[in-house]
Design a protein around this motif. Sequence first.
Motif, mmCIF file in Angstrom:
data_model
loop_
_atom_site.group_PDB
_atom_site.id
_atom_site.type_symbol
_atom_site.label_atom_id
_atom_site.label_comp_id
_atom_site.label_asym_id
_atom_site.label_seq_id
_atom_site.Cartn_x
_atom_site.Cartn_y
_atom_site.Cartn_z
ATOM 1 N N LEU A 7 81.569 34.585 -11.923
ATOM 2 C CA LEU A 7 82.135 35.639 -12.753
ATOM 3 C C LEU A 7 83.514 36.070 -12.258
ATOM 4 N N THR A 8 83.677 36.132 -10.940
ATOM 5 C CA THR A 8 84.958 36.557 -10.363
ATOM 6 C C THR A 8 85.908 35.389 -10.124
ATOM 7 N N PRO A 34 87.409 50.267 0.980
ATOM 8 C CA PRO A 34 86.123 49.687 1.394
ATOM 9 C C PRO A 34 85.141 50.729 1.933
ATOM 10 N N LEU A 35 85.653 51.686 2.692
ATOM 11 C CA LEU A 35 84.786 52.741 3.229
ATOM 12 C C LEU A 35 84.204 53.583 2.096
ATOM 13 N N ALA A 36 85.038 53.918 1.110
ATOM 14 C CA ALA A 36 84.560 54.704 -0.031
ATOM 15 C C ALA A 36 83.508 53.933 -0.820
ATOM 16 N N SER A 72 88.116 37.342 -3.690
ATOM 17 C CA SER A 72 87.808 37.191 -5.120
ATOM 18 C C SER A 72 86.591 38.012 -5.519
ATOM 19 N N LEU A 73 85.595 38.019 -4.659
ATOM 20 C CA LEU A 73 84.343 38.724 -4.961
ATOM 21 C C LEU A 73 84.519 40.241 -4.939
ATOM 22 N N THR A 74 85.276 40.748 -3.977
ATOM 23 C CA THR A 74 85.377 42.199 -3.807
ATOM 24 C C THR A 74 86.531 42.842 -4.561
ATOM 25 N N GLN A 80 84.157 41.541 4.755
ATOM 26 C CA GLN A 80 85.605 41.423 4.555
ATOM 27 C C GLN A 80 86.362 42.413 5.426
ATOM 28 N N ALA A 81 85.869 43.632 5.543
ATOM 29 C CA ALA A 81 86.537 44.630 6.373
ATOM 30 C C ALA A 81 86.521 44.226 7.845
#
Length: 191
Positions: free
Chosen positions: A29-30, A165-167, A142-144, A124-125
């Motif tokens: 999808l991404t 990312p944290l949020a 791509s995914l995130t 990722q982070a």
Amino acid sequence: MLNNAILFLLQAVLSILTFAFLLRFYLQLTKAPFQNQLAQLIVTVTNFAVKPLRRVLPSIGKIDLSTLVLAYLTQLVLSICSLWLKGFPILIAGHTVWVVIFGVALIGIVSISLSIFLYAVLIQAILSWVNPHTPIAPVLNSLTYPVLRIFRKYIPPAGSFDLSPLAFIITAQLLLTTILIPLENNLLSTL
């Protein structure tokens, strides 16, 4: 005791399989690149069921229905087998039990989908601090990106730190613990 061991194995195998089907769905999808080992592993693990079902259930635009349907069916089988192994009389139960089972399977799909993005953002982070040029980075980006883009609209970077990312991690955990898990427990308590 044997039922508990079978239930554990069934939950482990079917949960991993659902995770793999959904991950393949979201990677497609991404439009994530499939030239790395993780994507190739997911394709190899899921091809046994995806290829035959694609002959019957084609994709609609960017949406690969076969992987999504397989993920749901896997969760449905897991829900039915879990209740059966716990001694619930599924075969003689009424119609409302089946509505609950279908609902629990759907909640399982939403929970695992949220977990996929949660783990992808977390990995990722961590990799952005340790090794930002790892071969899996393009897949994670791509995914995130679609998920983090929403948060980046409202949360500006703090200096050179991206707080989106944290949020997202906090929001995902909040959704899991306050909505999805209680909803699943409430559905199961009606049985």
